[in-house]
Design a protein around this motif. Sequence first.
Motif, short mmCIF file in Angstrom:
data_model
loop_
_atom_site.label_atom_id
_atom_site.label_comp_id
_atom_site.label_asym_id
_atom_site.label_seq_id
_atom_site.Cartn_x
_atom_site.Cartn_y
_atom_site.Cartn_z
N ASP A 98 49.90 36.99 21.14
CA ASP A 98 49.10 37.66 21.76
C ASP A 98 48.28 36.48 22.94
O ASP A 98 47.19 35.89 22.27
N ILE A 99 48.72 37.03 23.51
CA ILE A 99 48.28 36.12 25.10
C ILE A 99 47.38 36.81 26.07
O ILE A 99 48.00 37.58 26.66
N LEU A 100 46.42 35.71 26.61
CA LEU A 100 45.64 36.54 28.11
C LEU A 100 45.89 35.70 28.78
O LEU A 100 45.93 33.99 28.72
N ALA A 101 46.11 36.80 29.10
CA ALA A 101 47.28 36.03 31.03
C ALA A 101 45.92 35.31 31.80
O ALA A 101 45.38 35.56 31.80
N ILE A 102 46.08 34.32 32.87
CA ILE A 102 45.38 33.67 33.41
C ILE A 102 45.44 35.01 35.03
O ILE A 102 43.89 35.37 35.14
N ALA A 103 46.23 35.25 35.59
CA ALA A 103 46.39 35.77 36.84
C ALA A 103 47.85 37.05 37.01
O ALA A 103 48.81 36.43 36.83
N PRO A 104 47.79 37.97 36.85
CA PRO A 104 46.12 38.82 36.65
C PRO A 104 45.60 39.09 35.57
O PRO A 104 46.62 39.06 34.16
N PRO A 105 44.29 38.54 34.54
CA PRO A 105 43.89 38.69 33.92
C PRO A 105 43.79 39.58 33.07
O PRO A 105 43.39 40.65 32.70
N GLN A 106 44.95 39.83 31.96
CA GLN A 106 45.32 40.94 31.35
C GLN A 106 45.71 40.14 29.81
O GLN A 106 46.75 39.29 29.96
N LEU A 107 45.54 40.72 28.79
CA LEU A 107 45.74 40.91 27.53
C LEU A 107 47.32 41.67 27.02
O LEU A 107 46.95 42.71 26.97
N GLY A 108 49.09 40.58 26.34
CA GLY A 108 49.55 41.31 26.06
C GLY A 108 50.21 40.46 25.29
O GLY A 108 50.23 39.22 24.48
#
Length: 121
Positions: A98-108
Amino acid sequence: QVQLVESGGGLVQPGGSLRLSCAASGNIFSIYAMGWYRQTPGKQRELVAAITSGGSTNYLDSVKGRFTISRDNAKNTVYLQMNSLKPEDTAVYYCNADILAIAPPQLGDYWGQGTQVTVSS
């Protein structure tokens, strides 16, 4: 873009050991839970082991005492040390995170490509 790349699978004799690694890379702000799943033909994918960002772990009953999950947060990497391997451990093993990306800021929820583990004499 986030990627999970696994390594370490292969063929091993019963009673042997293997160590799987999974490195996350790309557009990452933070990684939460990481885990290993496995799947055999005709069966559902099952959770083998998981580890939180704080280091709490849980295991499938059939691998307790034989497998150990760990992570190196500085390297964005999760490991699965598999000892005393049995033929029934044969499967394709998948890394999950489960990773929170930087841009766009979203959890995937991200998956690796899978690595084959075969336990056979």
